[in-house]
Design a protein around this motif. Structure first.
Motif, short mmCIF file in Angstrom:
data_model
loop_
_atom_site.label_atom_id
_atom_site.label_comp_id
_atom_site.label_asym_id
_atom_site.label_seq_id
_atom_site.Cartn_x
_atom_site.Cartn_y
_atom_site.Cartn_z
N ASP A 81 9.87 32.63 43.94
CA ASP A 81 11.02 32.72 44.85
C ASP A 81 11.83 31.42 44.86
O ASP A 81 12.19 30.92 45.92
N LEU A 82 12.10 30.90 43.70
CA LEU A 82 12.90 29.68 43.63
C LEU A 82 14.39 30.05 43.68
O LEU A 82 14.91 30.75 42.80
N ARG A 83 15.04 29.61 44.72
CA ARG A 83 16.48 29.88 44.88
C ARG A 83 17.15 28.59 45.37
O ARG A 83 16.87 28.13 46.48
N VAL A 84 17.97 28.01 44.53
CA VAL A 84 18.69 26.79 44.89
C VAL A 84 20.15 27.16 45.09
O VAL A 84 20.87 27.46 44.13
N ARG A 85 20.58 27.20 46.32
CA ARG A 85 21.94 27.60 46.67
C ARG A 85 22.60 26.51 47.50
O ARG A 85 22.01 26.02 48.46
N ILE A 86 23.80 26.13 47.13
CA ILE A 86 24.55 25.15 47.90
C ILE A 86 25.30 25.84 49.03
O ILE A 86 25.20 25.45 50.19
N PHE A 87 26.04 26.86 48.69
CA PHE A 87 26.70 27.68 49.71
C PHE A 87 27.05 29.02 49.07
O PHE A 87 27.03 29.19 47.85
N GLY A 88 27.36 29.98 49.90
CA GLY A 88 27.71 31.31 49.43
C GLY A 88 28.59 32.02 50.43
O GLY A 88 28.72 31.59 51.59
N LEU A 89 29.18 33.11 49.99
CA LEU A 89 30.04 33.90 50.87
C LEU A 89 30.03 35.35 50.40
O LEU A 89 29.70 35.65 49.25
N ASP A 90 30.41 36.22 51.30
CA ASP A 90 30.44 37.64 50.99
C ASP A 90 31.54 37.94 49.98
O ASP A 90 32.69 37.55 50.17
N ALA A 91 31.19 38.61 48.90
CA ALA A 91 32.14 38.84 47.80
C ALA A 91 33.29 39.74 48.25
O ALA A 91 34.44 39.49 47.91
N ARG A 92 33.00 40.75 48.99
CA ARG A 92 34.07 41.68 49.38
C ARG A 92 35.00 41.06 50.40
O ARG A 92 36.18 41.43 50.46
N THR A 93 34.47 40.13 51.21
CA THR A 93 35.34 39.43 52.15
C THR A 93 36.24 38.45 51.41
O THR A 93 37.44 38.34 51.69
N PHE A 94 35.66 37.72 50.44
CA PHE A 94 36.46 36.76 49.69
C PHE A 94 37.48 37.45 48.80
O PHE A 94 38.65 37.06 48.75
N LEU A 95 37.04 38.49 48.08
CA LEU A 95 37.94 39.19 47.17
C LEU A 95 38.71 40.27 47.93
O LEU A 95 38.62 41.47 47.63
N SER A 96 39.44 39.83 48.94
CA SER A 96 40.30 40.76 49.66
C SER A 96 41.44 41.22 48.76
O SER A 96 41.61 40.74 47.63
N GLY A 97 42.23 42.15 49.27
CA GLY A 97 43.32 42.67 48.45
C GLY A 97 44.30 41.58 48.03
O GLY A 97 44.72 41.51 46.87
N PHE A 98 44.65 40.70 48.97
CA PHE A 98 45.62 39.64 48.66
C PHE A 98 45.06 38.67 47.62
O PHE A 98 45.73 38.31 46.66
N VAL A 99 43.79 38.24 47.81
CA VAL A 99 43.19 37.29 46.87
C VAL A 99 43.01 37.94 45.50
O VAL A 99 43.26 37.31 44.47
N ALA A 100 42.57 39.18 45.46
CA ALA A 100 42.39 39.87 44.18
C ALA A 100 43.71 40.01 43.44
O ALA A 100 43.81 39.74 42.23
N GLY A 101 44.75 40.42 44.16
CA GLY A 101 46.06 40.53 43.52
C GLY A 101 46.59 39.18 43.07
O GLY A 101 47.19 39.07 42.00
N LEU A 102 46.37 38.15 43.88
CA LEU A 102 46.81 36.80 43.52
C LEU A 102 46.11 36.32 42.25
O LEU A 102 46.75 35.78 41.34
N LEU A 103 44.80 36.50 42.16
CA LEU A 103 44.07 36.07 40.97
C LEU A 103 44.52 36.83 39.73
O LEU A 103 44.69 36.24 38.65
N ALA A 104 44.73 38.13 39.87
CA ALA A 104 45.16 38.92 38.72
C ALA A 104 46.51 38.46 38.20
O ALA A 104 46.70 38.25 37.00
N LEU A 105 47.47 38.26 39.10
CA LEU A 105 48.80 37.84 38.68
C LEU A 105 48.80 36.41 38.16
O LEU A 105 49.45 36.11 37.14
N ALA A 106 48.09 35.51 38.83
CA ALA A 106 48.10 34.10 38.44
C ALA A 106 47.42 33.89 37.09
O ALA A 106 47.93 33.15 36.24
N LEU A 107 46.27 34.51 36.88
CA LEU A 107 45.56 34.33 35.61
C LEU A 107 46.34 34.94 34.45
O LEU A 107 46.34 34.40 33.33
N SER A 108 46.99 36.06 34.70
CA SER A 108 47.83 36.65 33.66
C SER A 108 49.04 35.76 33.36
O SER A 108 49.39 35.54 32.19
N GLU A 109 49.65 35.23 34.41
CA GLU A 109 50.82 34.38 34.22
C GLU A 109 50.46 33.10 33.48
O GLU A 109 51.27 32.58 32.70
N ALA A 110 49.27 32.57 33.71
CA ALA A 110 48.86 31.34 33.04
C ALA A 110 48.86 31.49 31.53
O ALA A 110 49.20 30.53 30.81
#
Length: 322
Positions: free
Chosen positions: A150-179
């Motif tokens: 049970d070795l688990r070394v974690r610094i911090f974490g967050l809920d994926a569905r909370t972080f990847l909200s609609g606005f953040v998901a759309g922002l990442l998709a557009l920004a990474l494509s634009e890059a």
């Protein structure tokens, strides 16, 4: 023969200038005028546009909130895309083959994928992980090698569905494509600058970063700014794609919601066209002044070279231009 007896030269005959006539130009103007009149007549007389309904609903608070979300999404996507695009362009121009390969792979993948597909894909990334955690990679496998189940070394974490909200998901998709597109624009602009100038700056003791910041990029901006302005306008319009993520705080989503709720869809589509035309017009004006700012030295040098060429022609080629 005496000088007084030399006959005076005959006066020059008047030039008979015949103006060039363009009859088909007037025909084209007449056709365009008729088409414009027909279009205006359609807008005014067709009851399906429902202009009163558009005016009543296109400026309500949810629409203004969606307008604010569209503007923020455009700004953040372009800022991230430009910064990341510059880094990828530097990697493409690096002598390191690993960096060049990574940059080429990035541009290949993200230029190949439609933005609508990317937006929907990023909107469903929460399926892959329940949580996003940062720590020691492969910690579980390493622990099993040493007999620690049970070795688990974690610094911090967050809920994926909370972080990847609609606005953040759309922002990442557009920004990474634009890059990916901005990387090619920046790379082309940098390569347009004479490499001898960079070599001369390095001979004077400038570092690679100083040469890029003080010598190369100021000259490359003249070629980078116009396509970047076009990409910004395209990004403004592509923000409508995140309505399929969905992002509720977006202009097109809110306009569609009004149309579906009232069962009056077409007028809201017309309102969307009006909003995008207005926003694009503002960006076009800003692009004009930015292009004029970065082209001011180039325009003066072009005029100076033209004057030198004219002077050389007048003096029989004794003045040369470079």
């Amino acid at each position: 023969m005496a000088p007084d007896s030399v006959p005076a030269p005959a006066p020059p005959e008047p030039i008979k200038a015949v103006p060039v006539r363009h009859p088909w130009r007037w025909v084209l103007i007449a056709v365009l005028a008729v088409l414009a009149a027909m279009f205006v007549h359609l807008l005014v007389t067709n009851d399906h546009f429902q202009w009163a309904f558009i005016v009543d609903n296109a400026f309500r608070p949810p629409i203004i909130d969606g307008l604010r979300g569209t503007i923020l999404l455009t700004i953040f996507s372009m800022v991230i895309g430009v910064v990341l695009g510059v880094l990828i362009a530097m990697m493409r121009l690096s002598p390191n083959p690993v960096l060049r390969g990574v940059a080429w792979t990035y541009t290949w993948i993200f230029r190949a994928m439609p933005r609508l597909v990317l937006a929907v894909l990023f909107g469903n990334l929460g399926i892959l992980w329940e949580r996003l955690e940062f720590g020691l990679p492969f910690d579980t496998q390493i622990g099993r090698l040493f007999g620690i189940d049970d070795l688990r070394v974690r610094i911090f974490g967050l809920d994926a569905r909370t972080f990847l909200s609609g606005f953040v998901a759309g922002l990442l998709a557009l920004a990474l494509s634009e890059a990916a597109y901005m990387a090619e624009i920046v790379r082309a602009g940098i390569q347009s600058v004479d490499p001898g100038q960079a070599e001369a700056a390095e001979a004077l003791g400038m570092t690679r970063g100083q040469v890029l910041r003080r010598i190369v990029l100021p000259q490359a901006m003249r070629l980078i700014v116009p396509p970047t302005g076009n990409e910004t306008i395209a990004m403004l319009k592509d923000t409508a794609l995140v309505a399929y993520v969905p992002v509720t705080g977006e202009l097109f989503f809110q306009l569609q919601a009004v149309g579906h709720r009232t069962f009056v869809v077409f007028p809201m589509l017309v309102a969307a066209c009006g909003w995008y035309i207005l926003l694009t017009s503002v960006l076009l004006v800003a692009q004009h002044y930015i292009e004029r700012y970065f082209s001011r030295g180039y325009n003066r040098s072009q005029k100076a070279r033209a004057r030198l060429r004219d002077l050389g022609a007048e003096t029989g080629g004794r003045v040369t231009t470079v």
